[in-house]
Design a protein around this motif. Structure first.
Motif, PDB file in Angstrom:
ATOM      1  N   PRO A  41       9.891   4.146 -10.319  1.00 52.14           N
ATOM      2  CA  PRO A  41      11.250   5.179 -10.639  1.00 52.14           C
ATOM      3  C   PRO A  41      11.342   5.605 -11.839  1.00 52.14           C
ATOM      4  O   PRO A  41      11.003   4.858 -12.988  1.00 52.14           O
ATOM      5  N   GLY A  42      10.982   7.084 -12.143  1.00 52.80           N
ATOM      6  CA  GLY A  42      11.195   7.468 -13.442  1.00 52.80           C
ATOM      7  C   GLY A  42       9.929   7.326 -14.203  1.00 52.80           C
ATOM      8  O   GLY A  42       9.974   7.861 -15.604  1.00 52.80           O
ATOM      9  N   LYS A  43       8.918   6.920 -13.678  1.00 59.95           N
ATOM     10  CA  LYS A  43       7.481   6.799 -14.529  1.00 59.95           C
ATOM     11  C   LYS A  43       6.569   7.461 -13.906  1.00 59.95           C
ATOM     12  O   LYS A  43       6.719   8.096 -12.785  1.00 59.95           O
ATOM     13  N   GLN A  44       5.475   7.614 -14.682  1.00 66.15           N
ATOM     14  CA  GLN A  44       4.093   8.407 -14.101  1.00 66.15           C
ATOM     15  C   GLN A  44       3.454   7.532 -13.188  1.00 66.15           C
ATOM     16  O   GLN A  44       3.638   6.118 -13.505  1.00 66.15           O
ATOM     17  N   ARG A  45       2.491   8.157 -12.554  1.00 63.70           N
ATOM     18  CA  ARG A  45       1.814   7.306 -11.556  1.00 63.70           C
ATOM     19  C   ARG A  45       0.760   6.750 -12.358  1.00 63.70           C
ATOM     20  O   ARG A  45       0.209   7.228 -13.534  1.00 63.70           O
ATOM     21  N   GLU A  46       0.337   5.511 -12.016  1.00 64.44           N
ATOM     22  CA  GLU A  46      -0.672   4.696 -12.982  1.00 64.44           C
ATOM     23  C   GLU A  46      -1.371   3.924 -12.076  1.00 64.44           C
ATOM     24  O   GLU A  46      -1.324   3.588 -10.922  1.00 64.44           O
ATOM     25  N   LEU A  47      -2.830   3.923 -12.507  1.00 63.81           N
ATOM     26  CA  LEU A  47      -3.841   3.059 -11.693  1.00 63.81           C
ATOM     27  C   LEU A  47      -3.548   1.768 -11.800  1.00 63.81           C
ATOM     28  O   LEU A  47      -3.257   1.067 -12.764  1.00 63.81           O
ATOM     29  N   VAL A  48      -3.902   1.111 -10.729  1.00 62.60           N
ATOM     30  CA  VAL A  48      -3.702  -0.325 -10.316  1.00 62.60           C
ATOM     31  C   VAL A  48      -4.866  -0.971 -10.349  1.00 62.60           C
ATOM     32  O   VAL A  48      -5.242  -2.018 -10.983  1.00 62.60           O
ATOM     33  N   ALA A  49      -5.896  -0.741  -9.388  1.00 58.32           N
ATOM     34  CA  ALA A  49      -7.107  -1.174  -9.249  1.00 58.32           C
ATOM     35  C   ALA A  49      -7.913  -0.203  -8.323  1.00 58.32           C
ATOM     36  O   ALA A  49      -7.536   0.486  -7.981  1.00 58.32           O
ATOM     37  N   LYS A  64      -4.027  -7.859 -14.036  1.00 60.61           N
ATOM     38  CA  LYS A  64      -5.201  -8.584 -13.893  1.00 60.61           C
ATOM     39  C   LYS A  64      -4.966 -10.122 -13.715  1.00 60.61           C
ATOM     40  O   LYS A  64      -4.036 -10.806 -14.266  1.00 60.61           O
ATOM     41  N   GLY A  65      -5.640 -10.807 -12.771  1.00 61.69           N
ATOM     42  CA  GLY A  65      -5.382 -12.162 -12.548  1.00 61.69           C
ATOM     43  C   GLY A  65      -4.406 -12.358 -11.572  1.00 61.69           C
ATOM     44  O   GLY A  65      -4.019 -13.537 -10.989  1.00 61.69           O
ATOM     45  N   ARG A  66      -3.460 -11.392 -11.193  1.00 60.73           N
ATOM     46  CA  ARG A  66      -2.442 -11.507 -10.177  1.00 60.73           C
ATOM     47  C   ARG A  66      -2.904 -10.678  -8.988  1.00 60.73           C
ATOM     48  O   ARG A  66      -2.465 -11.193  -7.863  1.00 60.73           O
ATOM     49  N   PHE A  67      -3.480  -9.558  -8.839  1.00 61.47           N
ATOM     50  CA  PHE A  67      -3.705  -8.679  -8.018  1.00 61.47           C
ATOM     51  C   PHE A  67      -5.377  -8.993  -7.399  1.00 61.47           C
ATOM     52  O   PHE A  67      -6.059  -8.766  -8.532  1.00 61.47           O
ATOM     53  N   GLN A  81      -4.119  -7.591  -2.313  1.00 63.42           N
ATOM     54  CA  GLN A  81      -3.413  -8.737  -2.529  1.00 63.42           C
ATOM     55  C   GLN A  81      -2.598  -8.753  -3.679  1.00 63.42           C
ATOM     56  O   GLN A  81      -3.079  -8.818  -4.664  1.00 63.42           O
ATOM     57  N   MET A  82      -1.092  -9.024  -3.719  1.00 64.47           N
ATOM     58  CA  MET A  82      -0.382  -9.250  -4.943  1.00 64.47           C
ATOM     59  C   MET A  82       0.253 -10.373  -4.870  1.00 64.47           C
ATOM     60  O   MET A  82       0.997 -10.825  -3.967  1.00 64.47           O
ATOM     61  N   ASN A  83       0.095 -11.281  -5.742  1.00 67.76           N
ATOM     62  CA  ASN A  83       0.605 -12.479  -6.283  1.00 67.76           C
ATOM     63  C   ASN A  83       1.440 -12.586  -7.403  1.00 67.76           C
ATOM     64  O   ASN A  83       1.274 -11.607  -8.106  1.00 67.76           O
ATOM     65  N   THR A  84       2.414 -13.517  -7.392  1.00 71.16           N
ATOM     66  CA  THR A  84       3.137 -13.814  -8.660  1.00 71.16           C
ATOM     67  C   THR A  84       3.703 -12.417  -9.268  1.00 71.16           C
ATOM     68  O   THR A  84       3.640 -11.776 -10.182  1.00 71.16           O
ATOM     69  N   LEU A  85       4.380 -11.760  -8.188  1.00 72.52           N
ATOM     70  CA  LEU A  85       5.079 -10.507  -8.263  1.00 72.52           C
ATOM     71  C   LEU A  85       6.162 -10.517  -9.408  1.00 72.52           C
ATOM     72  O   LEU A  85       6.787 -11.519  -9.447  1.00 72.52           O
ATOM     73  N   ARG A  86       6.204  -9.397 -10.143  1.00 72.45           N
ATOM     74  CA  ARG A  86       7.318  -9.310 -11.182  1.00 72.45           C
ATOM     75  C   ARG A  86       8.175  -8.309 -10.804  1.00 72.45           C
ATOM     76  O   ARG A  86       7.722  -7.263 -10.260  1.00 72.45           O
ATOM     77  N   PRO A  87       9.482  -7.951 -11.418  1.00 78.92           N
ATOM     78  CA  PRO A  87      10.337  -7.241 -11.034  1.00 78.92           C
ATOM     79  C   PRO A  87       9.499  -5.730 -11.572  1.00 78.92           C
ATOM     80  O   PRO A  87       9.902  -4.616 -10.930  1.00 78.92           O
TER      81      PRO A  87
END
Length: 111
Positions: A41-49, A64-67, A81-87
């Motif tokens: 929300p309120g941010k630009q689209r960003e590359l994940v992987a 890196k290391g989590r997804f 696959q997304m692990n150790t998710l953060r807010p």
């Protein structure tokens, strides 16, 4: 026509896991680079992987290391696959290839 349909989003507590999937059709999936992006929300689209046709993968430093991105060429799907998710992972996640974007799937990570 090219079609990308994401699924798997939802609400998860911090530290939890989710797996997103993107079902692709209308193009030669096995030959295509497939990308996951996100937009908070309120941010630009960003590359994940992204993952190449040969299976090579690249990740944003923030995940890196989590997804883990993977593809199944027999099923024309790409997964995240997304692990150790953060807010701060809370965002709408989009599948992308060429000039086409999916509709997105919302991931919400609570404290």
């Amino acid at each position: 026509q090219v079609r990308l349909v994401e699924s798997g989003g939802g609400l998860v507590q911090a530290g939890g896991s989710l797996t997103l999937s993107c079902a692709a059709s209308g193009f030669i999936f096995s030959s295509s680079v497939m990308w996951w992006y996100r937009q908070a929300p309120g941010k630009q689209r960003e590359l994940v992987a992204f993952i190449t046709s040969g299976g090579s993968t690249t990740y944003a430093d923030s995940v890196k290391g989590r997804f883990t991105i993977s593809r199944d060429n027999a099923k024309n799907t790409v997964s995240l696959q997304m692990n150790t998710l953060r807010p701060e992972d809370t965002a709408v996640y989009y599948c992308h290839t060429g000039a086409q974007w999916g509709q997105g799937t919302l991931v919400t990570v609570s404290e």
